[in-house]
Motif scaffolding. Structure first.
Motif, PDB file in Angstrom:
ATOM      1  N   ALA A 148     -13.890  25.353 -11.225  1.00  0.00           N
ATOM      2  CA  ALA A 148     -13.611  26.607 -10.503  1.00  0.00           C
ATOM      3  C   ALA A 148     -14.417  26.709  -9.217  1.00  0.00           C
ATOM      4  N   ALA A 149     -15.697  26.349  -9.249  1.00  0.00           N
ATOM      5  CA  ALA A 149     -16.531  26.459  -8.055  1.00  0.00           C
ATOM      6  C   ALA A 149     -15.997  25.581  -6.930  1.00  0.00           C
ATOM      7  N   GLY A 224     -16.978  15.243 -10.533  1.00  0.00           N
ATOM      8  CA  GLY A 224     -16.755  14.272  -9.481  1.00  0.00           C
ATOM      9  C   GLY A 224     -15.302  14.179  -9.050  1.00  0.00           C
ATOM     10  N   ASP A 225     -14.384  14.727  -9.845  1.00  0.00           N
ATOM     11  CA  ASP A 225     -12.959  14.623  -9.514  1.00  0.00           C
ATOM     12  C   ASP A 225     -12.615  15.340  -8.207  1.00  0.00           C
ATOM     13  N   LEU A 226     -13.359  16.390  -7.891  1.00  0.00           N
ATOM     14  CA  LEU A 226     -13.065  17.157  -6.679  1.00  0.00           C
ATOM     15  C   LEU A 226     -14.078  16.897  -5.566  1.00  0.00           C
ATOM     16  N   ASP A 227     -14.738  15.758  -5.631  1.00  0.00           N
ATOM     17  CA  ASP A 227     -15.712  15.414  -4.585  1.00  0.00           C
ATOM     18  C   ASP A 227     -15.060  15.264  -3.220  1.00  0.00           C
ATOM     19  N   ASP A 233     -23.630  18.651  -5.523  1.00  0.00           N
ATOM     20  CA  ASP A 233     -24.878  18.760  -4.753  1.00  0.00           C
ATOM     21  C   ASP A 233     -24.668  19.583  -3.492  1.00  0.00           C
ATOM     22  N   ALA A 234     -23.535  19.389  -2.827  1.00  0.00           N
ATOM     23  CA  ALA A 234     -23.255  20.142  -1.600  1.00  0.00           C
ATOM     24  C   ALA A 234     -23.041  21.625  -1.903  1.00  0.00           C
ATOM     25  N   TYR A 239     -23.233  25.951  -0.339  1.00  0.00           N
ATOM     26  CA  TYR A 239     -22.208  26.952  -0.673  1.00  0.00           C
ATOM     27  C   TYR A 239     -22.678  27.951  -1.725  1.00  0.00           C
ATOM     28  N   ILE A 240     -23.881  27.771  -2.234  1.00  0.00           N
ATOM     29  CA  ILE A 240     -24.309  28.547  -3.396  1.00  0.00           C
ATOM     30  C   ILE A 240     -24.400  30.039  -3.086  1.00  0.00           C
TER      31      ILE A 240
END
Length: 270
Positions: A148-149, A224-227, A233-234, A239-240
């Motif tokens: 979701a993030a 990792g699928d949406l890297d 990490d980014a 974006y946090i």
């Protein structure tokens, strides 16, 4: 529900809906008769659409997964696209009922593979069918977690305005919430490089989740699928703060609902 609401409130509205056929374990259409006159109902499993990077899988793959092209008449057509599909346990159970032979139990994937591929399929279909500058309404769960993030970041990057909302009544105790993305892919096509890049990444992921994997039977989604959109990490580094801003309403609404649920449970035990 969304279609019924829109058609009832706007007498000039027309719609098209894609829904899992009842033979595959889907639900029957519950629109009122007066609304059906303004609604095209397509009984189709969207996982049977060829959403690969090329848009046309090889013949062997297409036959194995019973794939067909996404109808051209749907592409770039709609000012509003609603993604509210969810994985049904009945999808797999339908294979053991008295339905055609081609729907054998072996043709139905494990639930987790199906659920992951369904989410990505909806995103691809939405980006293919929304008008440039249109609006997407997307249901997600667990805002703070994968995927979701990452999807929030993707939608944020592709839209001019992003709003996150969680209703304070229906399913309030659960982690689900809705995202409204306005002004999506306004320069859709070769001019909108972000839209093209993200759509390509989603298509490549769809291939991995649905038609590749061990023995061509897909695989579970994983970190990792949406890297290609953004790495975890980014998100934590860049974006946090925005993610937390989006999450405040979702988390507070869920917390209030859970508090009320626990209060009622205690009262029932007394």
């Amino acid at each position: 529900g969304f279609s019924a609401y829109i058609l009832d409130r706007n007498k000039a509205a027309r719609g098209v809906g894609i829904s899992l056929p009842e033979a595959y374990g889907g639900h029957p259409l519950n629109l009122a008769p007066y609304a059906r006159r303004r609604y095209e109902y397509i009984q189709e499993d969207i996982l049977r659409y060829d959403l690969s990077t090329t848009g046309h899988c090889d013949e062997q793959t297409s036959d194995k997964h019973q794939l067909r092209p996404l109808p051209e008449k749907l592409k770039s057509r709609f000012p509003l696209v609603i993604l509210d599909g969810y994985a049904l346990l009945s999808y797999r159970r339908a294979a053991s009922s008295s339905i055609p032979d081609e729907l054998s139990p072996e043709s139905f994937p494990p639930y987790r593979i199906y659920a992951g591929a369904l989410l990505i399929s909806q995103l691809i279909v939405a980006l293919e069918t929304v008008q440039p500058g249109g609006t997407l309404l997307v249901k997600l769960a667990r805002l703070e977690a994968f995927p979701a993030a990452h999807i929030l970041f993707l939608l944020d990057a592709l839209s001019e305005e992003l709003v996150v909302h969680k209703a304070g009544y229906m399913l309030a105790v659960r982690s689900t919430f809705y995202v409204i993305a306005r002004g999506v892919c306004r320069a859709k096509g070769s001019e909108d490089q972000e839209c093209v890049r993200f759509l390509g990444g989603l298509r490549a992921l769809w291939e991995e989740l649905w038609i590749k994997g061990p023995e061509g039977m897909g695989r579970h989604k994983r970190d990792g699928d949406l890297d290609f959109a953004i790495t975890t990490d980014a998100i934590l580094e860049e974006y946090i703060d925005r993610l937390v801003d989006f999450g405040r309403e979702v988390w507070s609404t869920q917390a209030r609902a859970l508090r009320e649920l626990l209060r009622r449970k205690r009262a029932e035990r007394k």
